[in-house]
Design a protein around this motif. Structure first.
Motif, PDB file in Angstrom:
ATOM      1  N   SER A 138       0.824  -1.209   0.000  1.00 21.73           N
ATOM      2  CA  SER A 138       0.000   0.000   0.000  1.00 21.73           C
ATOM      3  C   SER A 138       0.852   1.251   0.000  1.00 21.73           C
ATOM      4  N   ASN A 139       0.313   2.300  -0.619  1.00 22.66           N
ATOM      5  CA  ASN A 139       0.979   3.603  -0.565  1.00 22.66           C
ATOM      6  C   ASN A 139       0.495   4.423   0.634  1.00 22.66           C
ATOM      7  N   HIS A 140      -0.327   3.808   1.486  1.00 20.87           N
ATOM      8  CA  HIS A 140      -0.777   4.436   2.735  1.00 20.87           C
ATOM      9  C   HIS A 140      -0.704   3.397   3.860  1.00 20.87           C
ATOM     10  N   GLU A 141      -0.756   3.861   5.093  1.00 19.50           N
ATOM     11  CA  GLU A 141      -0.669   2.962   6.259  1.00 19.50           C
ATOM     12  C   GLU A 141      -2.040   2.486   6.739  1.00 19.50           C
ATOM     13  N   ARG A 144      -2.909  -1.330   7.422  1.00 17.60           N
ATOM     14  CA  ARG A 144      -1.917  -2.196   8.078  1.00 17.60           C
ATOM     15  C   ARG A 144      -2.539  -3.074   9.162  1.00 17.60           C
ATOM     16  N   HIS A 156       4.455  -0.943   3.331  1.00 18.87           N
ATOM     17  CA  HIS A 156       4.086   0.439   3.021  1.00 18.87           C
ATOM     18  C   HIS A 156       5.152   1.032   2.105  1.00 18.87           C
TER      19      HIS A 156
END
Length: 300
Positions: A138-141, A144, A156
């Motif tokens: 993912s390009n975001h957290e 998670r 990430h």
């Protein structure tokens, strides 16, 4: 949770350890089905499912999928494929044997919206998706916590148009490290470069929140609302260099009306996106899809 899912996968591999699949595309001519059926019979295989399609015109193409059982298949795989080459050459076939026990390793790419990711994880947990989900990128957290609750590694990797090549180099390394067979874009909101796509031909499955070819690109629900559509939908397709124009695997729609604003369209659309993507992924995992030019033949 991971051990619970692993039991599903182990049970499946044991149950279908002798299950094979054969996908063929070739110029249409008499004798193809007879030749392949005889070949499988002579090698001790029992056909349990067969689906075929012909374009039915001069110079047309023929597509067929066999699913078969063969005792002690693991020991016969190499000989089976070597022996099949003679028939394949005779009919100018593109062909592929796959084996149910050899589960595909999957990477899921996601940005912020979790609905498609969650649908895949739930289907995987319940035993409806037979794959090894090896990693989520993912390009975001945001995702998670939920991903790691399933015992799946979460990577990430920030990605924007300004650092796209750097990000993709890291992503490609992750795919290599985890030996990935299939990449699922579960609302991953970044455009992939031609280099990334070229390294994964017909291995990247996307969900587009529109009934393609309408409203290609960004913000389709807003544009659909402005256009006053009466039907909204979603499309799952293989990713190619042409944005949102790769071979379509699955689509679905739902009726809407003038009372629905853009947010209503999004809510209804998310439900469609989830199911459409899950179906497309399932069919790919079960080797039910053949790609010809920019179209798919789906033996579902």
């Amino acid at each position: 949770m991971k051990s619970h899912i692993q039991k599903h996968l182990t049970s499946y591999k044991e149950k279908y350890k002798n299950r094979g699949r054969l996908l063929i595309s070739c110029p249409d001519k008499p004798g193809i089905v007879a030749a392949v059926s005889t070949f499988l019979h002579e090698h001790g295989a029992n056909i349990v499912e067969s689906s075929q399609h012909s374009t039915n015109h001069e110079g047309g193409m023929f597509f067929i999928r066999f699913e078969f059982e063969c005792e002690d298949l693991l020991a016969k795989e190499v000989k089976l494929e070597e022996s099949f080459k003679k028939i394949a050459d005779t009919f100018s076939m593109n062909w592929q044997f796959t084996y149910a026990h050899n589960l595909k390793r999957t990477a899921i790419f996601v940005s912020k919206e979790p609905h498609c990711l969650l649908e895949l994880l739930w289907a995987w947990e319940s035993g409806d998706l037979m794959t090894d989900i090896a990693v989520v990128v993912s390009n975001h957290e945001d995702a998670r916590e939920v991903v790691e609750s399933f015992g799946i590694p979460f990577k990430h990797i920030p990605a924007t148009k300004d650092i796209r090549q750097e990000a993709e180099a890291k992503q490609l390394q992750v795919l290599k490290d985890y030996n990935i067979d299939v990449i699922i874009l579960a609302r991953y909101m970044q455009i992939l470069t031609p280099t990334f796509v070229a390294e994964n031909p017909y291995r990247i499955i996307n969900i587009h929140h529109s009934f393609l070819p309408a409203f290609i690109g960004a913000r389709p629900y807003e544009r659909a609302y402005q256009r006053g559509v009466k039907l909204i939908g979603a499309t799952s397709h293989y990713v190619t260099d042409d944005l949102d124009e790769g071979p379509i695997i699955e689509q679905d729609i739902e009726r809407v009306n003038h009372r629905d604003d853009a947010d209503d369209l999004k809510k209804k659309g998310r439900l469609i996106e989830r199911t459409v993507l899950a179906r497309a992924v399932k069919w790919h995992l079960e080797d039910r899809i053949l790609v010809h030019e920019n179209r798919t033949i789906v033996f579902n």
